[in-house]
Design a protein around this motif. Structure first.
Motif, PDB file in Angstrom:
ATOM      1  N   THR A   1       0.882  -1.294   0.088  1.00  0.00           N
ATOM      2  CA  THR A   1      -0.138   0.090  -0.095  1.00  0.00           C
ATOM      3  C   THR A   1       0.894   1.225  -0.088  1.00  0.00           C
ATOM      4  O   THR A   1       0.520   2.299  -0.762  1.00  0.00           O
ATOM      5  CB  THR A   1      -1.077   0.055   1.251  1.00  0.00           C
ATOM      6  N   THR A   2       2.188   1.195   0.837  1.00  0.00           N
ATOM      7  CA  THR A   2       2.636   2.532   0.736  1.00  0.00           C
ATOM      8  C   THR A   2       3.408   2.557  -0.633  1.00  0.00           C
ATOM      9  O   THR A   2       3.581   3.825  -0.938  1.00  0.00           O
ATOM     10  CB  THR A   2       3.956   2.064   1.916  1.00  0.00           C
ATOM     11  N   LEU A   3       3.816   1.531  -1.318  1.00  0.00           N
ATOM     12  CA  LEU A   3       4.387   1.711  -2.675  1.00  0.00           C
ATOM     13  C   LEU A   3       3.183   2.146  -3.704  1.00  0.00           C
ATOM     14  O   LEU A   3       3.584   2.798  -4.540  1.00  0.00           O
ATOM     15  CB  LEU A   3       4.988   0.353  -3.143  1.00  0.00           C
ATOM     16  N   LEU A   4       2.064   2.112  -3.468  1.00  0.00           N
ATOM     17  CA  LEU A   4       1.064   2.399  -4.332  1.00  0.00           C
ATOM     18  C   LEU A   4       0.565   3.742  -3.987  1.00  0.00           C
ATOM     19  O   LEU A   4      -0.156   4.507  -4.883  1.00  0.00           O
ATOM     20  CB  LEU A   4      -0.184   1.501  -4.093  1.00  0.00           C
ATOM     21  N   LEU A   5       0.939   4.538  -3.031  1.00  0.00           N
ATOM     22  CA  LEU A   5       0.548   5.747  -2.574  1.00  0.00           C
ATOM     23  C   LEU A   5       0.835   6.825  -3.712  1.00  0.00           C
ATOM     24  O   LEU A   5       0.023   7.774  -4.072  1.00  0.00           O
ATOM     25  CB  LEU A   5       1.217   6.391  -1.314  1.00  0.00           C
ATOM     26  N   PRO A   6       1.783   6.585  -4.240  1.00  0.00           N
ATOM     27  CA  PRO A   6       2.294   7.840  -5.436  1.00  0.00           C
ATOM     28  C   PRO A   6       1.402   7.660  -6.610  1.00  0.00           C
ATOM     29  O   PRO A   6       1.002   8.561  -7.155  1.00  0.00           O
ATOM     30  CB  PRO A   6       3.731   7.544  -5.799  1.00  0.00           C
ATOM     31  N   LEU A   7       0.775   6.550  -6.906  1.00  0.00           N
ATOM     32  CA  LEU A   7      -0.089   6.082  -7.984  1.00  0.00           C
ATOM     33  C   LEU A   7      -1.235   7.019  -7.501  1.00  0.00           C
ATOM     34  O   LEU A   7      -1.834   7.279  -8.722  1.00  0.00           O
ATOM     35  CB  LEU A   7      -0.237   4.690  -8.216  1.00  0.00           C
TER      36      LEU A   7
ATOM     37  N   GLY B   1     -14.393   9.854  -5.654  1.00  0.00           N
ATOM     38  CA  GLY B   1     -13.610   8.581  -5.863  1.00  0.00           C
ATOM     39  C   GLY B   1     -12.768   8.199  -4.615  1.00  0.00           C
ATOM     40  O   GLY B   1     -12.818   7.205  -4.452  1.00  0.00           O
ATOM     41  N   GLY B   2     -12.466   9.244  -3.710  1.00  0.00           N
ATOM     42  CA  GLY B   2     -11.668   8.724  -2.501  1.00  0.00           C
ATOM     43  C   GLY B   2     -12.493   8.094  -1.580  1.00  0.00           C
ATOM     44  O   GLY B   2     -12.148   7.255  -1.206  1.00  0.00           O
ATOM     45  N   VAL B   3     -13.590   8.415  -1.465  1.00  0.00           N
ATOM     46  CA  VAL B   3     -14.658   7.942  -0.605  1.00  0.00           C
ATOM     47  C   VAL B   3     -15.294   6.628  -1.122  1.00  0.00           C
ATOM     48  O   VAL B   3     -15.161   5.497  -0.368  1.00  0.00           O
ATOM     49  CB  VAL B   3     -16.058   8.594  -0.215  1.00  0.00           C
ATOM     50  N   TYR B   4     -15.500   6.487  -2.443  1.00  0.00           N
ATOM     51  CA  TYR B   4     -16.018   5.208  -2.941  1.00  0.00           C
ATOM     52  C   TYR B   4     -15.016   3.986  -2.962  1.00  0.00           C
ATOM     53  O   TYR B   4     -15.200   2.835  -2.711  1.00  0.00           O
ATOM     54  CB  TYR B   4     -16.306   5.464  -4.720  1.00  0.00           C
ATOM     55  N   ALA B   5     -13.602   4.536  -3.211  1.00  0.00           N
ATOM     56  CA  ALA B   5     -12.339   3.355  -2.728  1.00  0.00           C
ATOM     57  C   ALA B   5     -12.429   2.910  -1.577  1.00  0.00           C
ATOM     58  O   ALA B   5     -11.824   1.904  -1.486  1.00  0.00           O
ATOM     59  CB  ALA B   5     -11.226   4.159  -3.080  1.00  0.00           C
ATOM     60  N   ARG B   6     -13.126   3.081  -0.678  1.00  0.00           N
ATOM     61  CA  ARG B   6     -13.266   2.573   0.850  1.00  0.00           C
ATOM     62  C   ARG B   6     -13.877   1.091   0.874  1.00  0.00           C
ATOM     63  O   ARG B   6     -13.620   0.290   1.519  1.00  0.00           O
ATOM     64  CB  ARG B   6     -13.995   3.467   1.642  1.00  0.00           C
ATOM     65  N   ARG B   7     -14.398   0.955  -0.313  1.00  0.00           N
ATOM     66  CA  ARG B   7     -15.101  -0.546  -0.382  1.00  0.00           C
ATOM     67  C   ARG B   7     -14.037  -1.640  -0.699  1.00  0.00           C
ATOM     68  O   ARG B   7     -14.365  -2.740  -0.488  1.00  0.00           O
ATOM     69  CB  ARG B   7     -16.032  -0.385  -1.624  1.00  0.00           C
ATOM     70  N   TRP B   8     -12.888  -1.037  -1.058  1.00  0.00           N
ATOM     71  CA  TRP B   8     -11.742  -2.202  -1.256  1.00  0.00           C
ATOM     72  C   TRP B   8     -10.900  -2.149   0.191  1.00  0.00           C
ATOM     73  O   TRP B   8      -9.967  -2.761  -0.039  1.00  0.00           O
ATOM     74  CB  TRP B   8     -11.022  -1.662  -2.357  1.00  0.00           C
ATOM     75  N   GLY B   9     -11.569  -1.821   1.335  1.00  0.00           N
ATOM     76  CA  GLY B   9     -10.838  -2.316   2.485  1.00  0.00           C
ATOM     77  C   GLY B   9      -9.665  -1.139   2.603  1.00  0.00           C
ATOM     78  O   GLY B   9      -9.795   0.083   2.278  1.00  0.00           O
ATOM     79  N   PRO B  10      -8.767  -1.607   3.632  1.00  0.00           N
ATOM     80  CA  PRO B  10      -7.795  -0.685   4.040  1.00  0.00           C
ATOM     81  C   PRO B  10      -7.026   0.106   3.011  1.00  0.00           C
ATOM     82  O   PRO B  10      -6.632   1.360   3.327  1.00  0.00           O
ATOM     83  CB  PRO B  10      -7.019  -1.586   5.403  1.00  0.00           C
ATOM     84  N   ARG B  11      -6.718  -0.628   2.143  1.00  0.00           N
ATOM     85  CA  ARG B  11      -6.058  -0.071   0.961  1.00  0.00           C
ATOM     86  C   ARG B  11      -6.776   0.891   0.307  1.00  0.00           C
ATOM     87  O   ARG B  11      -6.127   2.097   0.079  1.00  0.00           O
ATOM     88  CB  ARG B  11      -5.453  -1.412   0.010  1.00  0.00           C
ATOM     89  N   GLY B  12      -7.887   0.656  -0.125  1.00  0.00           N
ATOM     90  CA  GLY B  12      -8.740   1.602  -0.744  1.00  0.00           C
ATOM     91  C   GLY B  12      -8.866   2.876  -0.058  1.00  0.00           C
ATOM     92  O   GLY B  12      -8.617   4.137  -0.317  1.00  0.00           O
ATOM     93  N   HIS B  13      -8.924   2.545   1.380  1.00  0.00           N
ATOM     94  CA  HIS B  13      -9.350   3.694   2.203  1.00  0.00           C
ATOM     95  C   HIS B  13      -8.002   4.535   2.326  1.00  0.00           C
ATOM     96  O   HIS B  13      -7.952   5.909   2.047  1.00  0.00           O
ATOM     97  CB  HIS B  13      -9.353   3.171   3.550  1.00  0.00           C
ATOM     98  N   ALA B  14      -6.786   3.984   2.482  1.00  0.00           N
ATOM     99  CA  ALA B  14      -5.586   4.940   2.573  1.00  0.00           C
ATOM    100  C   ALA B  14      -5.115   5.504   1.195  1.00  0.00           C
ATOM    101  O   ALA B  14      -4.947   6.720   1.129  1.00  0.00           O
ATOM    102  CB  ALA B  14      -4.349   3.845   2.699  1.00  0.00           C
ATOM    103  N   LEU B  15      -5.451   4.848   0.030  1.00  0.00           N
ATOM    104  CA  LEU B  15      -5.119   5.588  -1.198  1.00  0.00           C
ATOM    105  C   LEU B  15      -6.089   6.648  -1.311  1.00  0.00           C
ATOM    106  O   LEU B  15      -5.837   7.695  -2.226  1.00  0.00           O
ATOM    107  CB  LEU B  15      -5.461   4.396  -2.375  1.00  0.00           C
ATOM    108  N   GLY B  16      -7.584   6.479  -1.055  1.00  0.00           N
ATOM    109  CA  GLY B  16      -8.427   7.664  -1.219  1.00  0.00           C
ATOM    110  C   GLY B  16      -8.137   8.968  -0.331  1.00  0.00           C
ATOM    111  O   GLY B  16      -8.186  10.009  -0.837  1.00  0.00           O
ATOM    112  N   ILE B  17      -7.732   8.352   0.746  1.00  0.00           N
ATOM    113  CA  ILE B  17      -7.358   9.530   1.654  1.00  0.00           C
ATOM    114  C   ILE B  17      -5.949  10.327   1.206  1.00  0.00           C
ATOM    115  O   ILE B  17      -5.974  11.496   1.234  1.00  0.00           O
ATOM    116  CB  ILE B  17      -6.962   9.073   3.167  1.00  0.00           C
ATOM    117  N   PHE B  18      -4.960   9.656   0.672  1.00  0.00           N
ATOM    118  CA  PHE B  18      -3.736  10.097   0.253  1.00  0.00           C
ATOM    119  C   PHE B  18      -4.116  11.081  -0.972  1.00  0.00           C
ATOM    120  O   PHE B  18      -3.412  12.172  -1.349  1.00  0.00           O
ATOM    121  CB  PHE B  18      -2.908   9.056  -0.292  1.00  0.00           C
ATOM    122  N   ALA B  19      -4.881  10.506  -1.935  1.00  0.00           N
ATOM    123  CA  ALA B  19      -5.512  11.677  -3.079  1.00  0.00           C
ATOM    124  C   ALA B  19      -6.127  12.840  -2.602  1.00  0.00           C
ATOM    125  O   ALA B  19      -5.908  13.800  -3.141  1.00  0.00           O
ATOM    126  CB  ALA B  19      -6.279  10.680  -3.813  1.00  0.00           C
TER     127      ALA B  19
END
Length: 501
Positions: free
Chosen positions: A64-70, A99-117
């Motif tokens: 998940t940390t590696l995916l944050l820049p994406l 998109g950031g809120v919708y991504a939460r359906r994919w669990g902790p990873r979607g949650h983290a990526l949505g917040i980072f975006a």
């Protein structure tokens, strides 16, 4: 709040590690000759990487940390390029919210990526970054994530020794019944209104209203949870502004004392977050004031504006959860309580099978799941037991439910401990008692008539039982009593639900 236990000093160690990781990120950015804007951007990126990445395993956390820049880099570019084009910028920001809120359906990873975006768009507005700064912003964020990852996974790998608890699986549903879909629509609508009102208050600092609305929706499900979180955010911001008037204003942006106090605020954010959203927001607000001081724009009027924008964001969030596809607090309470009761049954059944000689039966995963679910029950019931809740009768029943569920968990842990004893044994009385627990759980979680009891061969009263059996039987009998006591508060008449929203 002040005497809450910290088993294994986990919160203390996590807070200190966050200070170390963020300090390393900012130090490297400064040594590289980056601007203050880039250094602050890097520090915020490191904070988010350490705060929002909460996957159940260290491996998944690293991925998940590696995916944050994406998630962050495209949004960072979009935000800087549209900085001077208000209509397009506002529309893009709302799409990021959706998109950031919708991504939460994919669990902790979607949650983290949505917040980072979201926070990359937000921080660009906060720092007034422009397209010409984009290369060093990318570099600062990349360095920050590398620094945070080095501290988290190499220098101080807390999670390798103390694995983080897995979050309970989300509540089921499809289409608009799915919580994340509803929340995405609610949050986007609320942020749109907050954005408009925020710009009326200030053309330069409108983003605080949007940020308030966004963060109120984080880690909430029902409208009751959202309303309580909004109140706590306002309270924490109010207290933080009061502290900022005394602490941040007199410094006038002096670098060294400001940096030290920012470190204290970072520690406060991580140390208090699991306990109190209000205390965490106090730390966030003071830190924001200190950063404004570094940027040379801090004054009392700005802090007052910060409070006004917070009120706007909180009110917009409250109206959205009340009027747009509301998720009732009672429905969420009922769902989490039922899952906790099923975990009680699963742990009891596994313990009974283990005592009967089935070596593969292991109650410990069900006990761990029960502890996680009880945490989620407390969160969902929090609106009702809040001191400002006007529903006194429901408040008392909710407290009784929480107390009884805690006692159930204690009995389950005791039963599991007995089952783990290799010398423990099994008898027919225990099997019958476990069936009665199953029937009681079914009666509390399903409207159907409980199934008939299975035929159990009961031993004569004169039979001699091994010593450990009464201990297990005592725990199961305790569960029977507690489940019977739960029947009254959980099956109250429709006019007196635990939470009527």
């Amino acid at each position: 709040m002040f005497v809450a236990p910290d088993p294994g000093l986990l919160r203390l160690r996590t807070g200190l590690r966050a200070v170390l990781g963020i300090a390393l990120a900012v130090t490297v950015a400064e040594l590289a000759g980056f601007s203050l804007t880039a250094s602050i951007t890097g520090g915020l990126a490191a904070l988010l990487a350490l705060f929002t990445v909460t996957d159940a395993t260290v491996r998944r956390q690293a991925v998940t940390t590696l995916l944050l820049p994406l998630a962050g880099f495209p949004v960072l570019a979009l935000a800087t390029l549209l900085h001077d084009h208000a209509p397009l910028r506002d529309a893009a920001f709302l799409l990021v919210v959706l998109g950031g809120v919708y991504a939460r359906r994919w669990g902790p990873r979607g949650h983290a990526l949505g917040i980072f975006a979201f926070m990359n768009f937000f921080s660009t507005q906060f720092l007034h970054a422009v397209p010409g700064q984009l290369p060093e912003l990318y570099a600062a964020v990349g360095i920050a994530l590398a620094a945070a990852g080095t501290v988290r996974f190499a220098l101080w790998p807390i999670e390798r020794r103390t694995p983080p608890p897995a979050a309970p699986a989300p509540l089921p549903g499809t289409g608009l019944a799915r919580i994340t879909t509803r929340q995405a629509i609610q949050a986007t609508a609320a942020c749109a209104v907050a954005l408009g009102i925020g710009q009326v208050l200030s053309e330069d600092r409108w983003y605080w209203a949007v940020g308030t609305t966004w963060w109120i929706f984080v880690n909430t499900v029902s409208r009751g949870e959202t309303l309580v979180r909004g109140f706590r955010r306002f309270l924490g911001t109010l207290l933080g502004i009061a502290v900022g008037m005394v602490v941040a204003l007199p410094l006038h942006g002096a670098p060294l004392p400001t940096a030290l106090l920012v470190a204290v605020c970072v520690f406060g954010i991580f140390y208090t977050a699991p306990l109190s959203y209000s205390w965490m927001m106090l730390s966030v607000t003071v830190m924001a004031g200190l950063l404004y001081g570094l940027l040379g724009v801090l004054d009392p009027a700005l802090l007052v504006l910060r409070l006004e924008e917070t009120v706007v964001g909180a009110v917009c969030a409250a109206l959205a959860v009340l009027l747009i596809l509301p998720v009732t607090t009672h429905a969420i309470n009922d769902a989490w309580i039922q899952r906790a009761l099923r975990a009680v049954h699963a742990a009891t059944a596994a313990s009974e099978r283990r005592l009967a000689g089935e070596e593969a039966a292991d109650p410990s995963p069900h006990v761990a799941e029960l502890d996680l679910l009880l945490g989620r029950v407390r969160l969902s019931v929090a609106p009702l037991v809040h001191p400002l809740s006007p529903f006194r009768e429901r408040k008392e029943r909710a407290r009784r439910v929480l107390a009884l569920l805690d006692e159930c968990a204690a009995e389950v842990r005791g039963l599991a401990a007995v089952a783990a004893d290799p010398d423990a044994s099994h008898d027919a009385r225990l099997a019958a008692a476990c069936w009665r627990v199953e029937a009681a759980v079914e009666g509390l979680t399903s409207p159907r008539t409980p199934k008939p009891a299975p035929a159990v061969a009961v031993e004569p009263e004169t039979a001699v039982h091994p010593a450990p059996a009464p201990a297990a039987l005592g725990h199961v009998s305790g569960l029977e009593r507690l489940l019977a006591a739960l029947d009254e508060p959980l099956k109250a008449p429709p006019g007196s639900l635990l939470v009527r929203s």
